[in-house]
Design a protein around this motif. Structure first.
Motif, PDB file in Angstrom:
ATOM      1  N   GLY B  59       0.853  -1.175   0.000  1.00 10.69           N
ATOM      2  CA  GLY B  59       0.000   0.000   0.000  1.00 10.69           C
ATOM      3  C   GLY B  59       0.890   1.226   0.000  1.00 10.69           C
ATOM      4  O   GLY B  59       2.116   1.113   0.066  1.00 10.69           O
ATOM      5  N   CYS B  60       0.273   2.417  -0.064  1.00 11.37           N
ATOM      6  CA  CYS B  60       1.081   3.642  -0.101  1.00 11.37           C
ATOM      7  C   CYS B  60       1.952   3.730   1.146  1.00 11.37           C
ATOM      8  O   CYS B  60       3.166   3.950   1.075  1.00 11.37           O
ATOM      9  CB  CYS B  60       0.176   4.859  -0.182  1.00 11.37           C
ATOM     10  SG  CYS B  60      -0.754   4.947  -1.724  1.00 11.37           S
ATOM     11  N   SER B  61       1.338   3.524   2.321  1.00 11.12           N
ATOM     12  CA  SER B  61       2.086   3.659   3.568  1.00 11.12           C
ATOM     13  C   SER B  61       3.258   2.693   3.616  1.00 11.12           C
ATOM     14  O   SER B  61       4.301   2.987   4.185  1.00 11.12           O
ATOM     15  CB  SER B  61       1.165   3.393   4.753  1.00 11.12           C
ATOM     16  OG  SER B  61       0.596   2.097   4.642  1.00 11.12           O
ATOM     17  N   SER B  62       3.086   1.543   2.978  1.00  9.66           N
ATOM     18  CA  SER B  62       4.084   0.487   3.094  1.00  9.66           C
ATOM     19  C   SER B  62       5.351   0.753   2.288  1.00  9.66           C
ATOM     20  O   SER B  62       6.314   0.002   2.367  1.00  9.66           O
ATOM     21  CB  SER B  62       3.469  -0.857   2.708  1.00  9.66           C
ATOM     22  OG  SER B  62       2.563  -1.259   3.726  1.00  9.66           O
ATOM     23  N   ARG B  63       5.370   1.846   1.520  1.00  9.62           N
ATOM     24  CA  ARG B  63       6.620   2.241   0.873  1.00  9.62           C
ATOM     25  C   ARG B  63       7.573   2.895   1.875  1.00  9.62           C
ATOM     26  O   ARG B  63       8.733   3.156   1.572  1.00  9.62           O
ATOM     27  CB  ARG B  63       6.349   3.232  -0.277  1.00  9.62           C
ATOM     28  CG  ARG B  63       5.520   2.655  -1.407  1.00  9.62           C
ATOM     29  CD  ARG B  63       6.265   1.487  -2.069  1.00  9.62           C
ATOM     30  NE  ARG B  63       5.458   0.895  -3.114  1.00  9.62           N
ATOM     31  CZ  ARG B  63       5.556   1.229  -4.398  1.00  9.62           C
ATOM     32  NH1 ARG B  63       6.396   2.153  -4.786  1.00  9.62           N
ATOM     33  NH2 ARG B  63       4.802   0.632  -5.297  1.00  9.62           N
ATOM     34  N   PHE B  64       7.048   3.173   3.048  1.00 13.01           N
ATOM     35  CA  PHE B  64       7.796   3.895   4.081  1.00 13.01           C
ATOM     36  C   PHE B  64       9.227   3.386   4.293  1.00 13.01           C
ATOM     37  O   PHE B  64      10.173   4.177   4.325  1.00 13.01           O
ATOM     38  CB  PHE B  64       6.990   3.797   5.380  1.00 13.01           C
ATOM     39  CG  PHE B  64       7.362   4.763   6.466  1.00 13.01           C
ATOM     40  CD1 PHE B  64       6.696   5.968   6.630  1.00 13.01           C
ATOM     41  CD2 PHE B  64       8.371   4.445   7.364  1.00 13.01           C
ATOM     42  CE1 PHE B  64       7.024   6.844   7.649  1.00 13.01           C
ATOM     43  CE2 PHE B  64       8.712   5.307   8.386  1.00 13.01           C
ATOM     44  CZ  PHE B  64       8.037   6.507   8.536  1.00 13.01           C
TER      45      PHE B  64
END
Lengths: 623, 338
Positions: B59-64
């Protein structure tokens, strides 16, 4: 003929006949303790010096309704004065504790075989449950066998009469009465059994006493009853010198994993979810924490392998154990392990499929799934042990290759290997292969996908190492930086490199060794648990003058170098498999040889005679 | 007890935690602010950089993790807690952080989330809740409000949404907090406290997706009105909120209610006690339209930590056994031939 000498209760009054080998099957209700009876008899036989092979066969239900066919549990043992390759095609002695056990097993008993039954169990109610219109003990239908009806229940009750036990408790000792009788019949040592009774019931002295008495009563009954005119002896086998123990495939697999990780200096981390027939591996490893083993019973199959992969990332050897349904669920994580190039060992203890299938029965139908059952190009190493004891060696091999090539490795066992047992020459730890795990510590020139030129393995750089901070993930990586890359040529290079790395493992795979003539009429190619049946059939066919050889593959991906040349040296190639023909498809596709499939999908292993017959049919009059 | 060791090494700065990777979130995404605050906090935690591991799902957050210069593992959709569990159990000395989103943690990964909370591993879970699927371009999520019209719900969502903190409390999480992407100091403070907690810390970060769900938290971030909608929790302090700090929360029987301070004595107001699970439940349930949204640490208790229990069992096993491999291989009944 020599007299029996072992056993305190043996008075040696009856004649003893010597036999080469005996195949015996114990069958009863799943609550009758047949697995225990069988394994105790096995132990007694190995201590008597025989070579053995065993096949337990139990229902999926824990307690199916008493007395029904569904609830029948069996344990077959082949004990011999010669090398044993299989648990035996057909029992020569059948112990049937009730009518259902008789009905479920009688068709396997050889004609003229001995049939020991518990008379009391053949009552109206049990006969009805098993679907017998008349009592087979009295209607003449068993005239083709040597019927030995024994009052097992009554005699057990008599032996324990003064012990203040409930009727139920008394009848639970029937199996030890039976064991005592059979131990007498085959002149087995009784001390190991008595010792195990003492250990098993150490916390309940009354039950200890009861089972001892039942066992001794059974033994004495054999000696005194007129039903048994003689006893039999199977002399010790000529076995290579060494110290042995009896071992099941699952146990051997556990010990192999532990031994290998100790050799490598790694923590062993098992992430698993209970599933038949793999759960025993979780149970056994859970008791080995002192050996730097961590077991994690996860919330599901996915978390089991996820935790294992996390452990590998952190510097342990991650292992996940399961069976077919679990493999389906683990596929995505295996793909991530392929992409991140971390060591991981996945043990698939195959069972009948698809779906829930036959949880307690054996099959070899996951080969193509583990080779190809992932999206994308996701090659992995695939190994298959060929016998219960070989599970040790192949588990060691799996760990060694996983570390050396930084790759997931599949270990394809099956229910037959997992629960079957054979004598295992106990290895010396110093003789195990050297396989040190090397973690990268030098930050100079480090890249996550910098590859070893010999193996193409990338460095194992674990968290906690200063200067090697890096990110791994499922998105395609740039070679060698590991940065996210969607570049077309980089992707192709990475896909090809991952494939080449697995292909390179072939440099670590021994050349194919055939058993039998270098050229000939027929090569029988097998993998996994069919080893014993194929080998025994090959020997029988050779003895009859057939120019037949056996090749057993333990490395299924990559296949050994030179395999194609070997296949082409024989007029015919036959591939027996407990599936619809998976390895044969692979061999035909890889080598363009006209290999012929021989398939069996009954949840049971091949019989030696079946393979012999199939080869004869294949070769026809071509002699 | 496995605690993350304190370093005597040179002081780290925010820059030490910035990776060389180009950050590829949409311009204006709330994730930038969260990343910046976390990078500001990490140097102060007394943990050597190489001992941090950031684990994420999809997900987007998981690119963190790609953007933080520590060890990182961008894993599979929903599976970060499972992979993080293996990392933490192998190396309890590491500081393990899980970065996830509302779809990743609560939909596809719901099972792993509740189990890591139940086991209480000493990890920090940052759940970026934007109430939408961003990376797959705009479907409703398990935290989207009922009636939400998205590409996959053209007639409005008929799903009842999760309240992440209620779910986490139900899984018996030992640390529950909520913060907002744009409240820099508050976010930093919550992250610090999550790190300090020994056990699984669950932090819901309300995060604006300016592309697919812009303004979802306007009532909490708009300077004009946010004070009326935020309930900032502080242990031992009465629950007071509002631009004029003129409103409070008190109990009316078994139910909380909002009261005007003019009409109610301060002594009647609820006082925040993070160790009280009943209060934690009331706070986790609280929110618009009738209540302000609680921010801060809702709940914090100590409970045995999984890896500590494991370490105890391992020590006990090692004390009982000298781990002799030859003896293990030869265990049980054996016999010698020849």
């Amino acid at each position: 003929m020599s007299e029996g000498s072992s056993g305190a209760t043996s008075i040696g009054a009856k004649p003893v006949e010597t036999l080469d080998a005996v195949v015996i099957r114990f069958a009863g209700d799943s609550g009758d303790g047949m697995q225990l009876t069988g394994s105790e008899f096995t132990l007694s036989s190995v201590i008597a010096g025989n070579d053995i092979g065993t096949l337990p066969d139990f229902p999926a239900e824990i307690r199916a309704p008493t007395g029904t066919l569904a609830g029948v549990s069996g344990y077959q043992l082949n004990f011999s004065s010669r090398e044993v390759l299989t648990p035996g095609d057909a029992p020569e002695v059948l112990v049937a504790m009730n009518p259902a056990a008789l009905k479920a097993n009688l068709e396997d008993l050889v004609t003229g075989g001995a049939l020991i039954v518990d008379i009391e169990a053949f009552n109206e109610q049990n006969l009805k449950k098993a679907g017998y219109p008349a009592n087979p003990l009295t209607d003449g239908s068993l005239s083709g066998y040597r019927l030995l009806p024994v009052d097992i229940s009554r005699l057990t009750t008599l032996a324990l009469a003064d012990l203040d036990l409930s009727n139920k408790q008394v009848l639970r000792c029937k199996n030890f009465f039976t064991l005592g009788l059979v131990c007498w019949l085959f002149d087995r040592p009784v001390d190991p059994v008595l010792r195990h009774i003492d250990e098993r019931f150490a916390k309940n002295l009354r039950l200890q006493d009861a089972n001892r008495r039942a066992f001794n009563a059974g033994h004495a009954f054999g000696e005194t009853s007129e039903l048994f005119h003689q006893r039999y002896r199977v002399p010790p086998a000529a076995i290579a010198p060494g110290t042995y123990r009896n071992i099941t495939g699952n146990s051997a697999l556990c010990l192999g994993l532990v031994a290998a990780t100790r050799r490598a200096g790694l923590k062993l981390f098992l992430g698993s979810y209970p599933i038949t027939p793999a759960s025993d591996i979780l149970h056994e490893l859970a008791g080995l924490k002192a050996f730097d083993v961590v077991t994690f019973q996860a919330e599901d199959e996915i978390a089991g392998i996820g935790a294992a992969l996390g452990a590998s990332f952190a510097g342990a050897l991650g292992v996940s154990t399961t069976s077919g349904p679990g493999i389906d669920l683990k596929s995505e994580t295996i793909g991530l392990a392929v992409k991140t190039e971390l060591p991981l060992v996945i043990c698939d203890i195959q069972r009948g499929g698809p779906s829930t299938g036959l949880p307690t029965k054996t099959e070899q139908s996951d080969l193509l799934a583990v080779l190809y059952g992932r999206h994308g190009e996701a090659p992995v190493v695939v190994l298959a042990p060929s016998s219960p004891a070989d599970c040790f060696d192949m588990a060691v091999e799996a760990v060694r290759l996983a570390i050396k090539y930084m790759t997931p490795v599949f270990l394809l066992s099956d229910g037959y290997l997992a629960n079957g047992s054979e004598p295992w020459r106990i290895p010396v730890p110093q003789d195990l292969p050297d396989m040190p795990a090397r973690f990268r510590v030098d930050p100079e020139g480090f890249f996550p996908y910098l590859r070893d030129p010999q193996t193409l393995a990338r460095p194992w750089a674990i968290p906690g190492t200063p200067g090697l901070e890096h990110r791994l993930g499922g998105i395609e990586s740039e070679q060698p930086t590991g940065n996210i890359s969607y570049a077309p040529l980089n992707h192709e290079q990475m896909v090809r490199t991952r494939a080449r790395k697995i292909a390179l493992v072939a440099q670590d795979v021994p050349a194919p060794v055939v058993h039998g003539p270098e050229r000939g009429e027929c090569l029988i190619v097998g993998w996994g648990s069919t080893f014993g049946a194929i080998r025994a059939a090959t020997e029988a066919l050779s003895a009859r003058g057939r120019r037949v050889a056996h090749l057993h593959l333990r490395h299924l991906n990559p296949l050994p170098t030179g395999l194609g040349d070997v296949l082409r040296r024989y007029e015919r190639v036959l591939v027996p498999e407990m599936n619809m023909g998976q390895l044969v498809k692979l061999l035909r596709a890889e080598f363009l040889v006209d290999a012929v499939a021989y398939t069996k999908i009954q949840g049971r292993p091949f019989k030696v005679s079946e393979i012999e017959a199939r080869v004869e049919t294949l070769l026809g009059g071509n002699r | 007890m496995a605690t993350v060791e304190t370093s005597a090494a040179p002081r780290l700065t925010r820059r030490d935690f910035e990776s060389d990777q180009e950050v590829r979130w949409c311009p204006g995404c709330g994730d930038y602010a969260i990343l910046a605050q976390v990078q500001r906090v990490l140097p102060d935690l007394g943990v050597p950089r190489e001992k941090f591991v950031f684990v994420s799902g999809i997900g987007c957050s998981s690119r963190f993790p790609y953007y933080v210069d520590t060890y990182g593992f961008h894993t599979l959709h929903g599976r970060a807690p499972a992979i993080a569990s293996g990392i933490k159990l192998t190396r309890p000395d590491l500081s393990v952080w899980i970065v996830t989103g509302d779809g990743d943690a609560l939909s596809i990964g719901g099972n792993h989330l509740i189990h890591i909370l139940r086991r209480n591993l000493d990890v920090n879970i940052l759940l970026f809740n934007n109430q939408i699927y961003g990376l797959t371009k705009g479907q409703y999520s398990p935290t989207s409000e009922p009636g939400k019209v998205t590409k996959s719900t053209p007639d409005g969502s008929i799903d009842n949404p999760f309240k992440p903190l209620v779910l986490a409390l139900g899984a018996e999480a030992t640390f529950l907090a909520r913060t907002i992407d744009v409240e820099a100091r508050h976010l930093q403070d919550v992250v610090r406290r999550a790190h300090a907690h020994h056990g699984a810390s669950f932090v819901e970060v309300l995060q604006n997706c300016n592309i697919f769900n812009d303004g979802a938290f306007d009532s909490l971030t708009d300077r004009e009105i946010k004070a009326d909608n935020q309930l900032i929790l502080e242990a031992g302090q009465p629950m007071i909120f509002g631009r004029e700090r003129s409103k409070g929360i008190r109990m009316n029987g078994m139910r909380p209610e909002v009261v005007n301070l003019e009409g109610a004595p301060a002594a009647e107001l609820l006082v925040h006690d993070p160790s009280n699970p009943v209060l934690a439940y009331l706070l986790a349930q609280m929110g618009p339209p009738n209540f302000p949204t609680p921010l801060g640490v809702l709940f914090e208790v100590t409970r045995p930590v999984y890896e500590d229990g494991l370490a105890r069992q391992v020590s006990a096993a090692q004390a009982r056994s000298d781990a002799d491999l030859a003896a293990l291989l030869g265990a049980g009944e054996s016999w010698t031939v020849g």
